[in-house]
Design an enzyme around this catalytic site. Sequence first.
Site, PDB file in Angstrom:
ATOM      1  N   THR A   1     -20.175 -29.025   3.862  1.00 36.40           N
ATOM      2  CA  THR A   1     -18.982 -29.298   3.056  1.00 36.40           C
ATOM      3  C   THR A   1     -19.237 -30.245   1.880  1.00 36.40           C
ATOM      4  O   THR A   1     -18.844 -29.962   0.747  1.00 36.40           O
ATOM      5  CB  THR A   1     -17.883 -29.931   3.948  1.00 36.40           C
ATOM      6  OG1 THR A   1     -17.613 -29.049   5.036  1.00 36.40           O
ATOM      7  CG2 THR A   1     -16.609 -30.150   3.160  1.00 36.40           C
TER       8      THR A   1
ATOM      9  N   LYS B   1     -28.013 -21.387  16.081  1.00 37.67           N
ATOM     10  CA  LYS B   1     -27.240 -22.628  16.219  1.00 37.67           C
ATOM     11  C   LYS B   1     -25.999 -22.264  17.029  1.00 37.67           C
ATOM     12  O   LYS B   1     -25.198 -21.431  16.600  1.00 37.67           O
ATOM     13  CB  LYS B   1     -26.859 -23.177  14.839  1.00 37.67           C
ATOM     14  CG  LYS B   1     -26.093 -24.495  14.950  1.00 37.67           C
ATOM     15  CD  LYS B   1     -25.641 -25.025  13.603  1.00 37.67           C
ATOM     16  CE  LYS B   1     -24.634 -26.146  13.825  1.00 37.67           C
ATOM     17  NZ  LYS B   1     -23.732 -26.331  12.690  1.00 37.67           N
TER      18      LYS B   1
ATOM     19  N   GLY C   1     -19.517 -34.081   9.571  1.00 33.99           N
ATOM     20  CA  GLY C   1     -18.966 -35.383   9.213  1.00 33.99           C
ATOM     21  C   GLY C   1     -19.710 -36.096   8.103  1.00 33.99           C
ATOM     22  O   GLY C   1     -19.181 -37.026   7.498  1.00 33.99           O
TER      23      GLY C   1
END
Lengths: 257, 257, 257, 257
Positions: free
Chosen positions: B208, B98, B186
């Site tokens: 997160t 990635k 996000g």
Amino acid sequence: MNTKLTIAGKSFRSRLLIGTGKFSSSQVMQETVLASESQLVTVALKRVDLKNEQHSILQGLDHDQISLLPNTSGVRNAEEAVFAAQLAREALGTNWVKVEIHPDAKYLLPDPIETLKACEKLVKLGFVVMPYIHADPVLCKRLEDVGAQCVMPLGAPIGTNKGLKTLDFLEIIIQQSTVPVIVDAGIGSPSHACQAMEIGADAVLVNTAIAISKNPIQMAKAFKIAVEAGTMAYNAKLAKTTNTPQASSPLTHFLYE
Amino acid sequence: MNTKLTIAGKSFRSRLLIGTGKFSSSQVMQETVLASESQLVTVALKRVDLKNEQHSILQGLDHDQISLLPNTSGVRNAEEAVFAAQLAREALGTNWVKVEIHPDAKYLLPDPIETLKACEKLVKLGFVVMPYIHADPVLCKRLEDVGAQCVMPLGAPIGTNKGLKTLDFLEIIIQQSTVPVIVDAGIGSPSHACQAMEIGADAVLVNTAIAISKNPIQMAKAFKIAVEAGTMAYNAKLAKTTNTPQASSPLTHFLYE
Amino acid sequence: MNTKLTIAGKSFRSRLLIGTGKFSSSQVMQETVLASESQLVTVALKRVDLKNEQHSILQGLDHDQISLLPNTSGVRNAEEAVFAAQLAREALGTNWVKVEIHPDAKYLLPDPIETLKACEKLVKLGFVVMPYIHADPVLCKRLEDVGAQCVMPLGAPIGTNKGLKTLDFLEIIIQQSTVPVIVDAGIGSPSHACQAMEIGADAVLVNTAIAISKNPIQMAKAFKIAVEAGTMAYNAKLAKTTNTPQASSPLTHFLYE
Amino acid sequence: MNTKLTIAGKSFRSRLLIGTGKFSSSQVMQETVLASESQLVTVALKRVDLKNEQHSILQGLDHDQISLLPNTSGVRNAEEAVFAAQLAREALGTNWVKVEIHPDAKYLLPDPIETLKACEKLVKLGFVVMPYIHADPVLCKRLEDVGAQCVMPLGAPIGTNKGLKTLDFLEIIIQQSTVPVIVDAGIGSPSHACQAMEIGADAVLVNTAIAISKNPIQMAKAFKIAVEAGTMAYNAKLAKTTNTPQASSPLTHFLYE
């Protein structure tokens, strides 16, 4: 949040209520209801043939896990709502009723004054009342005060699929309410239903978004698990939104070591 | 949408990628990864002890259903990214990477120019590259052109949990892309992940929102089923949003008959 | 939209109503009101010394272009509102009253039931009533029916500065209303005020956003012209929002000629 | 914010840039430009008859207060952009150029890679470059680094009138930028333009929303004052958005005294 939704002392495993309108056929409607695993299913009184004991629409829903919830859709004031609730009690043998009063033929938005009046009267007549209303926190408290067993604020105008346009007000209602809060109207996709649960709603009611989907049965299943996802997330506590971003990955210094 | 996500010819049952940063302990991280049923798990190179064959962080993830996806988090330009990818290939025995390049230490936003450059180079070096980028439709096409095996546009700045702030652009990217589109950064709640799938994303990456939840394992499960709900809804086709509301229940005339 | 706002047969050049609460001093408040060129200025009865004919707060507003609009802020039901309106009529010599009833001490949201009751009574007592209410289209129609001279739906909870959170409902209210619609509460910036006018509101009421600004006088001027901009845009008709982008500049072929 | 916008050492009283495409006639366009009081007016090279010294479209704009800003709309890569800029310099006698590169014929979104390359080259050739780009904060910094005299991030895809869909990213760009930030594309109403100024943008560029309005001259005036309102509000400092509402009016106790 408890694992079960409890209204008027009756418990339900499912936090997804579904409506029976707008389906392409009774057959599809019945299969969809079963697929959703909903246990509280609204029926417009209009669709019930009051003179026929063998209501075809209802036979398919005669299931020990499903409770029918007649609604008063179509009435324009408190008096008509009380009458409709009484007809429903007689025809369906249930004292539960979803109170929907919309004098407004275009947007079908609920009337706060007549809804409060009808609920007050119906509670006195022994009904379990579930009022469909605007996302008005003060009205919700007043409905609680007259004995409504839950409140059903709208997310957006009915049938628009716009989602939780009333989010700021739903959050206040949920914070203040001592009866279950069921978000009704406007929920157009599983993510909307999931969001309602994440902010702490007790349940959601969905109809249009499932009924007019290309594949209602699969859409019902999607809503079922989205409601579960939102409930789990609420219980696990969501992370806060922030303007001060933080990387998930620590800045690596390996390159410079 | 197929039942499986396919990247570079490899298929995955799960459409939820998860990251391993920010967890309170390795133990919690590992249990959470397993609970999520994710099959593609990102690892910051920083956390891998390159001199130790027995990387404790990785042992717990040594599972035949899980592929590790090293990321280049922390690098500031293409050259560093290429070097980091080579280190990762050696340490972890995978040519998947990635690509994350963020010169910006405050908001950790990706650099479009260096990312394209790094991807072009890495493809030539035989890597399967998965670039993390701004939700820029033209950049996505250019990454495809140089051989990126998927694109990973952001929903909102990393770690903000703000959801799909880039919705209008994600929709264009999804419409135009011939490689999988994985929404990264996000996503702060299961409803966001569900929404990404509903609009046709191929997968989402979450870190997160799971890692800092009060109950990461339960939150991971919530994300898992929210992704499934969104995928099902996409396949069943969502109803359109409308400004012309329609009642689910027909106006009843029974009262006036 | 006419060049003037007309309520109860009285015309105003300005479509910006402003409130007098929360200012750092009476002096600043008075200068700000004059700078705003507002002609309809709300005053909480609390601030009026009912035993003193020379109310200092009001002297500065004794201007032939300014009409005072007492509000009933602080009352909790219809009865108190009627009493407050009568006190205000006596003290200020005006039969205009902004009806604000909020039993809810935390969010200060208006009570629909008591507001309707108070308005009905006050109209009979000869008042010009201007009710502050939730953005509930059905309630707005009922208030019109009992003789309210305008409706004042909220944009967001008072003092939050969140803007037009109730946009979808304001649009319905504006479409249906035969009395002026004045958006009240929640307007936190000139762009919000401008937007309210663009969608066809007749006026806006602003207080917090001006009063607590670092420079209230300049902020008042900004609101004044933002309201004018929104009014002009409404009259010139806004272009529609579209998903099918169009370039302003035609694709040039000059390069290839 | 200073009273004037300064780009490359040149100052402008107006913070509204307008485009000249899509108007119903040259006459309407010219009157609209004058009504807007814009001092920086974009012109697509396509519309300039390069062989005719008396370009009719430009004569009407030959005004000592107006600077023409040729754009490269229609070019697909850096090389074409450089060529177009050179043609424009020769034809119009200006070294200012708005760099627009969109290989994407459908959504007309800008290419970040080619735009950076073109700007770098054009700066070396002595041009004042004003790049139209995605709202990508890292790209903006890189453009600054190569000498762009401002950055022009988009609010939404061009011609959609959707407003500041990229708000979260515009705020970061404004915070980080040392050159003027001009929001370009997507601005569909004066309230959008006002909002851009409120968050600290240095200017906005509007075309479609004015040109296709029913009354372009009045719409141009509305945009002009909305930009002024937003600028004033930014300077006066907006109140913060809050979830903890506060009444403007203190709770009155007069009733109970």
